[in-house]
Scaffold this motif. Structure first.
Motif, short mmCIF file in Angstrom:
data_model
loop_
_atom_site.label_atom_id
_atom_site.label_comp_id
_atom_site.label_asym_id
_atom_site.label_seq_id
_atom_site.Cartn_x
_atom_site.Cartn_y
_atom_site.Cartn_z
N GLY A 62 0.82 -1.22 0.00
CA GLY A 62 0.00 0.00 0.00
C GLY A 62 0.84 1.26 0.00
N GLY A 63 1.88 1.27 0.82
CA GLY A 63 2.78 2.42 0.87
C GLY A 63 3.49 2.63 -0.45
N GLY A 64 3.90 1.53 -1.08
CA GLY A 64 4.55 1.63 -2.39
C GLY A 64 3.64 2.24 -3.44
N LEU A 65 2.39 1.80 -3.46
CA LEU A 65 1.42 2.34 -4.42
C LEU A 65 1.18 3.83 -4.18
CD1 LEU A 65 -1.14 -0.60 -4.54
CD2 LEU A 65 0.39 0.13 -6.40
N LEU A 66 1.04 4.19 -2.90
CA LEU A 66 0.79 5.59 -2.57
C LEU A 66 1.99 6.47 -2.88
CD1 LEU A 66 -1.22 5.13 0.74
CD2 LEU A 66 -2.10 5.96 -1.46
N LEU A 67 3.20 5.94 -2.67
CA LEU A 67 4.39 6.71 -3.04
C LEU A 67 4.44 6.94 -4.54
CD1 LEU A 67 7.21 5.23 -0.77
CD2 LEU A 67 6.26 7.54 -0.68
N ILE A 68 4.19 5.90 -5.31
CA ILE A 68 4.21 6.05 -6.77
C ILE A 68 3.20 7.10 -7.21
CG2 ILE A 68 3.68 4.89 -8.96
CD1 ILE A 68 4.91 2.34 -7.67
N ALA A 69 2.02 7.06 -6.63
CA ALA A 69 0.98 8.02 -6.99
C ALA A 69 1.28 9.43 -6.45
CB ALA A 69 -0.38 7.55 -6.47
N LEU A 78 7.18 8.68 6.17
CA LEU A 78 7.38 8.58 7.62
C LEU A 78 6.74 7.32 8.19
CD1 LEU A 78 6.81 12.32 8.63
CD2 LEU A 78 8.99 11.07 8.57
N ALA A 79 5.58 6.95 7.67
CA ALA A 79 4.89 5.75 8.16
C ALA A 79 5.66 4.47 7.82
CB ALA A 79 3.47 5.68 7.57
N LEU A 80 6.42 4.49 6.73
CA LEU A 80 7.20 3.31 6.35
C LEU A 80 8.51 3.20 7.12
CD1 LEU A 80 6.56 3.41 2.50
CD2 LEU A 80 5.73 1.68 4.11
N LEU A 81 8.93 4.24 7.80
CA LEU A 81 10.18 4.20 8.56
C LEU A 81 10.23 3.07 9.59
CD1 LEU A 81 11.08 7.96 9.10
CD2 LEU A 81 12.38 6.25 7.82
N PRO A 82 9.17 2.82 10.38
CA PRO A 82 9.27 1.71 11.35
C PRO A 82 9.51 0.34 10.69
CG PRO A 82 7.43 3.14 11.91
CD PRO A 82 7.94 3.59 10.56
N ILE A 83 8.97 0.15 9.50
CA ILE A 83 9.21 -1.11 8.79
C ILE A 83 10.69 -1.25 8.48
CG2 ILE A 83 8.81 -2.36 6.63
CD1 ILE A 83 5.96 -1.22 6.65
N MET A 84 11.30 -0.18 7.99
CA MET A 84 12.71 -0.25 7.62
C MET A 84 13.62 -0.27 8.85
SD MET A 84 12.42 -0.87 4.60
CE MET A 84 14.15 -1.24 4.54
N ILE A 85 13.21 0.38 9.91
CA ILE A 85 13.99 0.31 11.15
C ILE A 85 13.95 -1.12 11.69
CG2 ILE A 85 14.08 1.08 13.56
CD1 ILE A 85 13.16 3.87 12.47
N PHE A 110 20.22 2.29 4.26
CA PHE A 110 20.16 3.20 3.12
C PHE A 110 18.71 3.50 2.74
CE2 PHE A 110 20.56 3.98 -1.57
CZ PHE A 110 21.19 5.20 -1.46
N TRP A 111 17.88 2.47 2.73
CA TRP A 111 16.46 2.63 2.43
C TRP A 111 15.80 3.55 3.46
CZ3 TRP A 111 13.55 -2.48 0.90
CH2 TRP A 111 12.42 -2.17 0.14
N THR A 112 16.17 3.40 4.72
CA THR A 112 15.64 4.25 5.78
C THR A 112 16.02 5.71 5.55
OG1 THR A 112 15.79 2.40 7.34
CG2 THR A 112 15.59 4.60 8.29
N VAL A 113 17.27 5.94 5.20
CA VAL A 113 17.74 7.30 4.91
C VAL A 113 16.97 7.89 3.73
CG1 VAL A 113 19.72 8.66 4.11
CG2 VAL A 113 20.01 6.95 5.91
N LEU A 114 16.76 7.09 2.69
CA LEU A 114 16.03 7.59 1.52
C LEU A 114 14.59 7.95 1.87
CD1 LEU A 114 17.29 5.23 -1.33
CD2 LEU A 114 17.98 7.58 -0.82
N LEU A 120 11.44 14.78 3.61
CA LEU A 120 11.87 16.18 3.58
C LEU A 120 11.56 16.85 2.25
CD1 LEU A 120 15.33 15.83 5.36
CD2 LEU A 120 13.26 16.93 6.27
N LEU A 121 11.69 16.10 1.15
CA LEU A 121 11.45 16.66 -0.18
C LEU A 121 9.97 16.88 -0.49
CD1 LEU A 121 13.93 14.65 -2.42
CD2 LEU A 121 14.00 17.10 -1.93
N GLY A 122 9.14 15.95 -0.06
CA GLY A 122 7.71 16.04 -0.38
C GLY A 122 7.39 15.33 -1.67
N ASP A 123 6.27 15.70 -2.27
CA ASP A 123 5.70 14.98 -3.41
C ASP A 123 6.55 15.00 -4.66
OD1 ASP A 123 3.44 14.50 -1.86
OD2 ASP A 123 2.40 16.28 -2.60
N GLY A 124 7.03 16.15 -5.05
CA GLY A 124 7.72 16.28 -6.32
C GLY A 124 6.72 16.42 -7.46
#
Length: 142
Positions: A62-69, A78-85, A110-114, A120-124
């Protein structure tokens, strides 16, 4: 100095790349390769409750789809950070390189940093904008 002409496209490329990685990891690896029940069993074998696997799979796909969109990009990152941590903590004892037996910790870090950079960047560019909810004063009953 930030180039304001190209920065939105950089955020777009990062957003779509992260989204594709999360979909690949959640759908291809966890669902199609290991299976949902296999992933839940793995989570239990490393000391996490099995239902965490369902949350992680849902979060990654779900997070991947929302990021792509480009929907709520900062919040999703930010919500995906706990998964990567959690992934980082799981792999930290295996050494640095992800090619180490059991996978190392450099890729999850690295994925967590990205994700932090994306937040910080936002939508783009080319982000799907949902209509804002209009808040009006409550109506009085006559």
């Amino acid at each position: 100095m930030i180039d304001n002409r190209t920065a939105p496209y950089a955020a777009l490329i990062l957003r779509v790349s992260l989204g594709l990685l999360f979909i690949a990891h959640g759908l291809l690896l966890k669902v199609f390769t290991f299976g949902v029940s296999g992933t839940a069993a793995y989570f239990e074998s490393i000391g996490y409750p099995g239902f965490f696997a369902y949350l992680v799979i849902l979060g990654e796909i779900g997070g991947g789809l929302l990021l792509i969109a480009g929907v709520y990009t900062r919040w999703i990152a930010l919500a995906l950070l706990p998964i990567m941590i959690g992934a980082t903590l799981q792999h930290i004892g295996n050494g640095w390189l992800f090619s180490a037996p059991g996978g190392g910790w450099e890729f999850p870090v690295f994925w967590t940093v990205l994700l932090g950079v994306q937040a910080l960047l936002g939508d783009g560019a080319f982000a799907l904008k949902l209509p804002a909810v209009e808040r009006s004063a409550p109506r009085r009953l006559a």
